[in-house]
Design a protein around this motif. Sequence first.
Motif, PDB file in Angstrom:
ATOM      1  N   ALA A   1     -39.585  -5.526 -31.030  1.00 20.22           N
ATOM      2  CA  ALA A   1     -38.366  -5.197 -31.777  1.00 20.22           C
ATOM      3  C   ALA A   1     -37.544  -6.459 -31.993  1.00 20.22           C
ATOM      4  O   ALA A   1     -37.499  -7.335 -31.132  1.00 20.22           O
ATOM      5  CB  ALA A   1     -37.542  -4.166 -31.020  1.00 20.22           C
ATOM      6  N   PHE A   2     -36.919  -6.543 -33.159  1.00 23.82           N
ATOM      7  CA  PHE A   2     -36.021  -7.644 -33.518  1.00 23.82           C
ATOM      8  C   PHE A   2     -34.683  -7.035 -33.894  1.00 23.82           C
ATOM      9  O   PHE A   2     -34.605  -6.136 -34.731  1.00 23.82           O
ATOM     10  CB  PHE A   2     -36.603  -8.428 -34.699  1.00 23.82           C
ATOM     11  N   LEU A   3     -33.628  -7.481 -33.234  1.00 25.01           N
ATOM     12  CA  LEU A   3     -32.281  -6.989 -33.500  1.00 25.01           C
ATOM     13  C   LEU A   3     -31.403  -8.192 -33.838  1.00 25.01           C
ATOM     14  O   LEU A   3     -31.530  -9.250 -33.211  1.00 25.01           O
ATOM     15  CB  LEU A   3     -31.728  -6.265 -32.278  1.00 25.01           C
ATOM     16  N   SER A   4     -30.532  -8.017 -34.815  1.00 28.51           N
ATOM     17  CA  SER A   4     -29.742  -9.132 -35.291  1.00 28.51           C
ATOM     18  C   SER A   4     -28.359  -8.645 -35.696  1.00 28.51           C
ATOM     19  O   SER A   4     -28.219  -7.583 -36.294  1.00 28.51           O
ATOM     20  CB  SER A   4     -30.469  -9.751 -36.507  1.00 28.51           C
ATOM     21  N   ASP A   5     -27.330  -9.445 -35.381  1.00 29.08           N
ATOM     22  CA  ASP A   5     -25.990  -9.097 -35.812  1.00 29.08           C
ATOM     23  C   ASP A   5     -25.149 -10.358 -35.915  1.00 29.08           C
ATOM     24  O   ASP A   5     -25.516 -11.417 -35.404  1.00 29.08           O
ATOM     25  CB  ASP A   5     -25.344  -8.098 -34.849  1.00 29.08           C
ATOM     26  N   HIS A   6     -23.998 -10.225 -36.610  1.00 28.09           N
ATOM     27  CA  HIS A   6     -23.123 -11.357 -36.859  1.00 28.09           C
ATOM     28  C   HIS A   6     -21.670 -10.919 -36.743  1.00 28.09           C
ATOM     29  O   HIS A   6     -21.277  -9.923 -37.347  1.00 28.09           O
ATOM     30  CB  HIS A   6     -23.389 -11.916 -38.267  1.00 28.09           C
ATOM     31  N   ALA A   7     -20.912 -11.647 -35.951  1.00 26.90           N
ATOM     32  CA  ALA A   7     -19.466 -11.443 -35.876  1.00 26.90           C
ATOM     33  C   ALA A   7     -18.814 -12.487 -36.779  1.00 26.90           C
ATOM     34  O   ALA A   7     -19.207 -13.657 -36.769  1.00 26.90           O
ATOM     35  CB  ALA A   7     -18.974 -11.613 -34.446  1.00 26.90           C
ATOM     36  N   VAL A   8     -17.844 -12.056 -37.560  1.00 29.00           N
ATOM     37  CA  VAL A   8     -17.221 -12.961 -38.526  1.00 29.00           C
ATOM     38  C   VAL A   8     -16.141 -13.824 -37.870  1.00 29.00           C
ATOM     39  O   VAL A   8     -16.080 -15.030 -38.106  1.00 29.00           O
ATOM     40  CB  VAL A   8     -16.651 -12.154 -39.717  1.00 29.00           C
ATOM     41  N   ASP A   9     -15.292 -13.211 -37.052  1.00 27.82           N
ATOM     42  CA  ASP A   9     -14.211 -13.973 -36.443  1.00 27.82           C
ATOM     43  C   ASP A   9     -14.046 -13.543 -34.993  1.00 27.82           C
ATOM     44  O   ASP A   9     -13.531 -12.453 -34.741  1.00 27.82           O
ATOM     45  CB  ASP A   9     -12.909 -13.739 -37.221  1.00 27.82           C
ATOM     46  N   PRO A  10     -14.559 -14.327 -34.060  1.00 25.87           N
ATOM     47  CA  PRO A  10     -15.119 -15.661 -34.221  1.00 25.87           C
ATOM     48  C   PRO A  10     -16.540 -15.614 -34.792  1.00 25.87           C
ATOM     49  O   PRO A  10     -17.208 -14.584 -34.730  1.00 25.87           O
ATOM     50  CB  PRO A  10     -15.122 -16.234 -32.800  1.00 25.87           C
ATOM     51  N   ASP A  11     -16.978 -16.739 -35.298  1.00 29.17           N
ATOM     52  CA  ASP A  11     -18.253 -16.870 -36.008  1.00 29.17           C
ATOM     53  C   ASP A  11     -19.408 -17.044 -35.021  1.00 29.17           C
ATOM     54  O   ASP A  11     -19.740 -18.150 -34.616  1.00 29.17           O
ATOM     55  CB  ASP A  11     -18.151 -18.062 -36.964  1.00 29.17           C
ATOM     56  N   TYR A  12     -20.006 -15.914 -34.639  1.00 37.85           N
ATOM     57  CA  TYR A  12     -21.169 -15.897 -33.753  1.00 37.85           C
ATOM     58  C   TYR A  12     -22.243 -15.024 -34.390  1.00 37.85           C
ATOM     59  O   TYR A  12     -21.937 -13.999 -34.992  1.00 37.85           O
ATOM     60  CB  TYR A  12     -20.845 -15.272 -32.393  1.00 37.85           C
ATOM     61  N   ALA A  13     -23.476 -15.432 -34.210  1.00 37.74           N
ATOM     62  CA  ALA A  13     -24.605 -14.590 -34.599  1.00 37.74           C
ATOM     63  C   ALA A  13     -25.495 -14.439 -33.377  1.00 37.74           C
ATOM     64  O   ALA A  13     -25.546 -15.325 -32.517  1.00 37.74           O
ATOM     65  CB  ALA A  13     -25.387 -15.203 -35.754  1.00 37.74           C
ATOM     66  N   ILE A  14     -26.193 -13.332 -33.318  1.00 38.72           N
ATOM     67  CA  ILE A  14     -27.116 -13.103 -32.211  1.00 38.72           C
ATOM     68  C   ILE A  14     -28.432 -12.587 -32.767  1.00 38.72           C
ATOM     69  O   ILE A  14     -28.452 -11.748 -33.657  1.00 38.72           O
ATOM     70  CB  ILE A  14     -26.519 -12.119 -31.182  1.00 38.72           C
TER      71      ILE A  14
END
Length: 123
Positions: free
Chosen positions: A96-109
Motif C-alpha cells: 500500500a502507498f499512502l500520500s498526503d500534503h499539509a499546506v500550512d505548514p508545508d509538509y508532505a508525507i
Amino acid sequence: MATIGERSGNLNRDISQAMVALFKDSTGRGPTRARTYLEDGLVVTVLYDTMTKAERTLMNDHKEDVVRDLRRIFQGTFRKSAIEIVEGLTGRKVLAFLSDHAVDPDYAIEAFVLDSEPGEETG
C-alpha cells in the motif's frame, strides 16, 4: 536475507534522496529537506518545503483546497514511480502507498506498507 534494519545504513538517505528527485521531476521543484523512517514493514518519508511558487501564490490567496487538489493529482501521477523506488531500494513489495500534503505548514508525507520478509510472520 537481511532485514531492512540490517541492510545499508544509507537506506534512509537513499530513499529520501530518491523521493526528493521524484518531487523535483514531477513538480519542477524539490523539497528543501526530507527524512525517511523505517520500522518493520513501514517506510515513511516526510518532505519539508515542497510547494512551488504557484502553489504558494494560491495558498496566500486562501486557496488551500486548490493546492491540496493539485497535490493529489501530482501524487497520483508519480505513484507508480514512488512504489518502484521503494521496492527497488528495500527489495520488498509495496502492499500500500499512502500520500498526503499539509499546506500550512508545508509538509508532505509518503508512506509505504511493505510485504513481510521471507520467514517473517504477518499480523
